[in-house]
Design an enzyme around this catalytic site. Structure first.
Site, short mmCIF file in Angstrom:
data_model
loop_
_atom_site.label_atom_id
_atom_site.label_comp_id
_atom_site.label_asym_id
_atom_site.label_seq_id
_atom_site.Cartn_x
_atom_site.Cartn_y
_atom_site.Cartn_z
N ASP A 1 -65.02 -62.25 -37.89
CA ASP A 1 -66.37 -62.23 -37.35
C ASP A 1 -66.38 -61.44 -36.04
O ASP A 1 -66.41 -61.99 -34.95
CB ASP A 1 -66.84 -63.68 -37.11
N CYS B 1 -86.54 -75.26 -7.20
CA CYS B 1 -85.31 -75.86 -7.69
C CYS B 1 -85.61 -77.29 -8.14
O CYS B 1 -86.23 -78.05 -7.39
CB CYS B 1 -84.27 -75.86 -6.58
N ASP C 1 -77.71 -64.66 -39.68
CA ASP C 1 -77.25 -63.79 -40.76
C ASP C 1 -77.76 -64.28 -42.10
O ASP C 1 -78.14 -63.51 -42.97
CB ASP C 1 -75.72 -63.75 -40.81
N ALA C 2 -77.77 -65.63 -42.23
CA ALA C 2 -78.19 -66.21 -43.51
C ALA C 2 -79.65 -65.87 -43.78
O ALA C 2 -80.02 -65.51 -44.89
CB ALA C 2 -77.99 -67.72 -43.47
N CYS D 1 -83.85 -79.74 -5.35
CA CYS D 1 -84.20 -79.81 -3.93
C CYS D 1 -85.57 -79.21 -3.62
O CYS D 1 -85.97 -79.17 -2.46
CB CYS D 1 -83.13 -79.15 -3.09
N ASP E 1 -79.86 -62.25 -44.69
CA ASP E 1 -79.41 -62.06 -46.07
C ASP E 1 -80.50 -62.44 -47.06
O ASP E 1 -80.69 -61.80 -48.08
CB ASP E 1 -78.16 -62.90 -46.36
N LYS F 1 -60.93 -58.44 -52.73
CA LYS F 1 -60.90 -57.02 -53.09
C LYS F 1 -60.08 -56.83 -54.36
O LYS F 1 -59.02 -57.44 -54.50
CB LYS F 1 -60.27 -56.21 -51.95
N ARG G 1 -69.18 -48.53 -36.06
CA ARG G 1 -69.72 -48.21 -37.38
C ARG G 1 -71.03 -47.43 -37.26
O ARG G 1 -71.29 -46.54 -38.06
CB ARG G 1 -69.95 -49.52 -38.13
N LYS H 1 -68.91 -65.90 -48.47
CA LYS H 1 -69.35 -66.38 -47.16
C LYS H 1 -69.24 -67.90 -47.10
O LYS H 1 -69.69 -68.59 -48.00
CB LYS H 1 -70.81 -65.96 -46.92
N CYS I 1 -78.71 -77.32 -0.98
CA CYS I 1 -79.21 -78.09 -2.12
C CYS I 1 -78.15 -79.12 -2.50
O CYS I 1 -76.99 -78.79 -2.70
CB CYS I 1 -79.46 -77.15 -3.29
N GLU J 1 -58.63 -61.56 -48.08
CA GLU J 1 -58.41 -61.39 -46.64
C GLU J 1 -59.44 -62.21 -45.88
O GLU J 1 -60.51 -62.48 -46.41
CB GLU J 1 -58.61 -59.91 -46.24
N TYR K 1 -57.82 -53.38 -41.73
CA TYR K 1 -57.79 -53.83 -43.13
C TYR K 1 -58.07 -52.76 -44.16
O TYR K 1 -58.10 -53.05 -45.35
CB TYR K 1 -58.74 -55.01 -43.33
N LYS L 1 -62.54 -62.78 -43.51
CA LYS L 1 -63.66 -61.94 -43.08
C LYS L 1 -63.84 -62.19 -41.58
O LYS L 1 -64.39 -63.20 -41.16
CB LYS L 1 -64.93 -62.30 -43.85
N CYS M 1 -81.36 -71.04 -7.05
CA CYS M 1 -81.89 -71.90 -6.00
C CYS M 1 -81.46 -71.26 -4.69
O CYS M 1 -80.29 -70.89 -4.52
CB CYS M 1 -81.30 -73.31 -6.14
N SER N 1 -70.31 -51.45 -46.42
CA SER N 1 -70.44 -52.87 -46.14
C SER N 1 -69.95 -53.67 -47.35
O SER N 1 -69.24 -53.13 -48.20
CB SER N 1 -71.89 -53.17 -45.80
N LEU N 2 -70.33 -54.92 -47.44
CA LEU N 2 -69.87 -55.78 -48.54
C LEU N 2 -71.03 -56.56 -49.11
O LEU N 2 -71.91 -57.01 -48.35
CB LEU N 2 -68.84 -56.79 -48.02
#
Ligand code: IVH
Length: 672
Positions: free
Chosen positions: A116, A410, A31-32, A413, A35, A292, A135, A316, A433, A112, A228, A114, A428, A80-81
């Protein structure tokens, strides 16, 4: 590269990652990182407005919805935010909105968690849940009504309590669907019990679960939700966000307890910082806090920029993601033979813990994400779940990285590896095994299976090495002489172990069946089987056709059972079980009465003195049946404290509701 080219490149990348994330639920970058790309484009466009194209990802809300679920239009855009990555950015947000307001405007703020998870939009008509949607692209989402109905916390009718507020005739609310950490852990324990690979990431699993086409599968997964926001309502609810949350709570929606109201900006900031340290203590994952503006009139007046309302921002938390080098890939062999690739990492510190191993999911994902040995990789740790590799940092490649391919043999074995049609896992193929044998025995004796106390994994491996045991059944033939020269085994320990082995011989048949490690057969399915057969021998001889007549047993599991018993190794086990005097017959519980014959019950909430299992067994002892969900076929709902949507449903369908005393009275009545 010109700025114009860079903007085009960013648009292209963001569009792609957007699709991966929102449509496929399978992000390639963190996500970072996403962003960062998004911000670079936003900034570029802000500086050079001529670079802004109508199809720029900054100009629209989300991505195209995917899948085959029917589409539904939202009554208002699902926004979104904006993100604030530190306290400085929260101050900048306050300054920005301050400039749009008159100088003397005083603000208070709601904070509030956030959550995940993933957004869900719920519509109630005259208080009844009529539609639930994802969404999607913010305008149109997928219809997931059937799935959402399986989420216990979400009321099917509001208000849940008769003294709750009367809802507007049409009300659309928004919330987040999540897994509690504990529920996710238990779901994974069940997966492992059934021989399936565990899920890695709670958010993606919640998303996949919500978009399931078969709501019956959703019903078996313990999803939760928090509400929310109000998206649309045809009567006013409250002029403040706090008031809206209170209304939701009073209506019976799940609202987080972790919410705060601040009339002072500085103390709100202090709360943000202080809260971050508590993040891990919460029973569910959050990736930040949402601030908010409490006054909804001001909030609305502030308007929207792109897809983000100006009146709110997400603070975040620093990501629990780091980059490190992928040194090697280890292949683990599970008891069903499933081969799981595990990343061996250059040790790295993630939020207080040194991480050296991480999940690589499966070979399909490795190929798709093009993860190679030697790569710099992004690793994420989230809550209690094992860390996992998100993907490679392509920019850091030197060219010497090695492509990872699934093994042909494998690693333990050397038997050929096969891929089962329709599954991502490689297996396998050798039931003998050594690693599979060891894991099967470990599982066989473990708690929840045969529950042999004092026979841990290490001892099992030692006994195998010394040739004292070769399979599960040999455990029942262990004698004191076999154990005397094992380190740490004194007389007391030996005698305790032998007692425990003796006790294990007399466990109910379902425990033995569940302990065998047949794919898809844990204790729950084993119990179901025992209701239909009288003995292990009868099960061993049951045909696929016969098994398929058992309601609740899928064709895959039926076939796994038949295949398992067809192996000579399995027949040998049964022979030895007989020889050792292990209980192989189903003890049909004597009915105490037939008071409840033909009646179906549903249990919900916490009863004052009985556990749910006890209540179930009382009902069954009197000939009744207990099912998981309320329908027209339900005769009684037994409700305890904090009963949820099942109670609401019962009331809707006019099904008689009993409390614990009522249940006991009913037995008395029927008996007299
Ligand atoms: S408010 C217009 N509140 O975070 C209101 N969103 O990064 C916008 N989210 O798409 C959403 N917890 O899915 C809001 N307490 C919360 C939230 C929350 C999680 C999600 C939501 C949104 C995403 C934005």
């Amino acid at each position: 590269m010109s700025l114009e080219q860079r903007a085009a490149e960013l648009r292209e990348q963001i569009r792609h990652h957007n699709y991966r994330y929102h449509v496929l639920d399978d992000p390639l970058i963190t996500d970072a990182e996403y962003d960062r790309l998004f911000r670079e484009l936003q900034e570029l466009e802000a500086q050079y407005p001529e670079l802004r194209t109508p199809d720029s990802p900054t100009q629209r809300v989300g991505a195209e919805p995917g899948g085959d679920l029917p589409k539904v239009a939202h009554p208002a855009p699902i926004l979104s935010l904006s993100n604030s990555l530190d306290i400085g950015e929260v101050r900048a947000w306050r300054d920005r909105i301050g400039r749009l307001l008159t100088a003397d405007t005083e603000l208070d703020y709601v904070v509030e968690p956030k959550f995940d998870g993933l957004s869900v939009v719920l519509t109630y008509q005259n208080g009844v849940l009529i539609q639930a949607a994802t969404r999607g692209n913010g305008v149109v989402g997928d219809d997931v009504t059937a799935n959402v109905r399986t989420i216990n916390q979400i009321p099917l009718r509001i208000p849940v309590q008769p003294d709750g507020p009367t809802p507007p005739p049409l009300l659309t609310v928004r919330g987040e669907v999540i897994f509690y950490k504990e529920d996710f852990k238990r779901l994974n324990e069940r997966m492992v019990e059934e021989g399936a690979p565990p899920y890695v990431n709670a958010r993606n699993t919640a998303s996949g679960t919500l978009k399931q086409k078969d709501a019956r599968i959703t019903a078996t997964r313990p999803l939760s939700a928090f509400i929310y926001d109000v998206v649309a309502a045809d009567a006013p609810i409250s002029t403040t966000q706090w008031g809206i949350l209170e209304f939701m709570k009073a209506s019976g929606f799940p609202v987080s307890k972790e919410i705060g109201l601040f009339d002072d900006f500085e103390s709100m900031l202090a709360y943000l910082e202080e809260y971050e340290a508590r993040r891990d203590e919460l029973p569910y994952e959050i990736d930040g806090l949402v601030i908010k503006v409490n006054n909804r009139l001001i909030y609305n007046e502030l308007g929207i920029v792109g897809k983000d309302p100006r009146g709110a921002t997400a603070y975040k938390f620093p990501s629990q993601e780091v980059t490190t080098t992928l040194l090697d890939v280890e292949v683990n062999v599970g008891r069903t033979g499933v081969l799981t690739p595990t990343a061996v990492l250059e040790p790295v510190f993630i939020s207080g813990v040194t991480v050296q191993k991480a999940s690589l999911h499966n070979y399909d994902l490795i190929a798709e994400k093009d993860i190679r040995i030697g790569d710099r990789v992004i690793v994420k740790r989230s809550g209690d779940v094992i860390p996992y590799v998100i993907g490679p940092v392509l920019g850091s490649r030197s060219g010497d990285e090695q492509i990872i391919t699934p093994p042909d043999l494998c690693p333990v074995c050397n038997s050929p590896v096969e891929r089962v049609e329709g599954e991502v896992a490689y297996y396998c193929t050798n039931p003998a095994c050594p690693e599979r044998v060891a894991r099967n025995i470990e599982y066989f004796v473990s708690r929840g299976s045969m529950d042999i106390v004092g026979l841990g994994d290490k001892i099992v491996r030692l006994l195998l090495e010394r040739g004292i045991i070769h399979d599960e059944a040999d455990v029942f033939f262990l004698k004191a002489e076999d154990l005397v020269d094992l380190e740490g085994f004194g007389d007391r320990k030996i005698s305790n172990l032998l007692t425990s082995i003796e006790a294990a011989k007399h466990r109910p048949l379902y425990r033995l069946i569940g302990a065998l490690g047949i794919r898809g057969v844990g204790n729950t399915i084993a119990q179901l089987l025992v209701e239909h057969v009288d003995s292990m021998d009868e099960l061993a001889d049951a045909s696929q056709e016969r098994l398929e007549t058992i309601t609740g047993l899928g064709p895959h599991t039926a076939s796994a059972i038949v295949q398992w018993f067809a192996q000579p190794h399995s027949r040998e086990l049964l022979r030895k079980f007989h020889l050792a005097g292990v209980n192989l017959t189903a003890e049909k519980e004597e009915l105490a009465s037939t008071a409840f014959a033909g009646l179906t019950f549903v249990l919900t909430g916490t009863l004052p003195t009985m556990s749910r299992d006890e209540a179930k067994s009382i009902i069954e002892k009197h000939g009744g049946k207990v099912t998981g969900s309320v329908s027209k076929k339900t005769d009684y709902v037994v409700a305890g404290e904090s009963a949820g949507s099942k109670l609401t449903k019962a009331q809707q369908l006019n099904i008689p509701v009993l409390d614990e005393a009522g249940l006991l009275n009913l037995i008395e009545q029927e008996l007299s």
